[in-house]
Design an enzyme around this catalytic site. Structure first.
Site, PDB file in Angstrom:
ATOM      1  N   CYS A 104      44.044 100.694   9.339  1.00 46.20           N
ATOM      2  CA  CYS A 104      43.407  99.405   9.649  1.00 46.20           C
ATOM      3  C   CYS A 104      43.927  98.990  11.013  1.00 46.20           C
ATOM      4  CB  CYS A 104      43.704  98.380   8.563  1.00 46.20           C
ATOM      5  SG  CYS A 104      45.482  98.145   8.249  1.00 46.20           S
ATOM      6  N   ARG A 164      34.798  95.135  14.574  1.00 49.97           N
ATOM      7  CA  ARG A 164      36.020  95.666  15.176  1.00 49.97           C
ATOM      8  C   ARG A 164      35.983  97.186  15.200  1.00 49.97           C
ATOM      9  NH1 ARG A 164      41.446  93.402  12.798  1.00 49.97           N
ATOM     10  NH2 ARG A 164      42.247  94.438  14.672  1.00 49.97           N
TER      11      ARG A 164
END
Length: 281
Positions: A237, A178
């Site tokens: 995040c 990611r």
């Protein structure tokens, strides 16, 4: 900062201990509440990530889990029977990602004694301790009064201004694919904040799912705090949840608490004027 299943078990029924079940699943928002009803640590109160530990999402403006409105979160603490003098123990299924969110929120309010159950419910079960299906009956307490310490966080604008600051390290708690933009299962744009460092939160844990020893965590975070390299560490995040796991782990290792960018990637990408990066740089 951590508590073992055996230690928590010895405190069941202790009026100064408040146990909070933080189980949640991003792909199934009802999972945590249903799991709580099916069995939880005796006396635990359930905290819903979306409803109790976050504010409502404002499409196109906020990330997926904005920080809760302070007065509403203080109201939830009162409903949960928590006072500022209590020892609060947070747990989830095991990794501590959602428990660390509650830990951070309470630290943001200046709560002194907040702990995470090491290994979570998985470790509790492995130790042979019972679960309960009885809903908790929180004690009646006065309103929780506190003022958040916003020195523990940065806004998107503040972070944008620090992207080229050599005295700042920005840690991304998401998994490497990611971070690199090779895949993005949740948010509409892939990639990462420029000059960020990939620091997956899972690397704070042993293969058994408990936190690594403090000396190992200290070695992991050492480069980010090295003298002359970084005076400020900022964590983010996808939505400001697993970043708290890195903050907790760094602090557990003895370092000053990193700052949180609570909006994280899902907020960052709402403004097309904010730069993005892909790959491993």
């Amino acid at each position: 900062m951590l508590i073992s299943p055996a230690s928590l078990h010895s405190h069941l029924g202790d009026a100064k201990y408040r146990i909070i079940d933080c189980r949640f699943a991003l792909n199934d928002p009802e999972y945590g509440r249903l799991a709580y009803l099916q069995g939880h640590i005796p006396g635990a109160v359930y905290a819903d990530l979306n409803k109790d530990l976050s504010a409502p999402v404002i499409p196109g403006k906020t990330g997926r889990h904005p920080l809760p409105e302070v007065h509403k979160f203080l109201g939830w603490l009162q409903q949960a029977g928590i006072t500022s003098e209590d020892t609060v123990v947070a747990y989830d299924d095991g990794p501590g990602a959602y428990a660390s969110r509650l830990w951070w929120l309470l630290k943001w309010l200046g709560h002194d004694d907040v702990r995470i159950l090491d290994g979570g419910l998985k470790a509790w079960r492995a130790a042979g301790y019972d679960l309960s299906t009885e809903p908790a009956a929180p004690k009646q307490v006065d309103a929780y009064e506190a003022t958040p310490d916003d020195r523990l966080l940065v806004t998107a604008e503040e972070l944008h201004s620090k992207l080229n600051d050599a005295s700042v390290n920005i840690l991304d708690a998401r998994a490497a694919p990611r971070f690199a933009g090779e895949m993005e299962p949740i948010d509409p744009v892939a990639g990462h904040i420029p000059n960020a460092i990939c620091a997956p939160f899972e690397e704070n844990l042993t293969p058994e799912g408990v936190f690594k020893p403090e000396e190992e965590l200290r070695r992991r975070f050492a480069n980010y705090y090295a003298h002359g390299k970084a005076w400020e560490v900022i964590c983010y995040c996808g939505s400001g949840v697993t970043a708290c796991h890195n903050i907790f782990s760094a602090h557990l290792a003895g370092y000053p608490m990193p700052k949180l960018y609570p909006g994280s990637w899902s907020e960052w990408i709402t403004d097309p004027n904010r730069p993005i990066a892909v790959g491993n740089e």
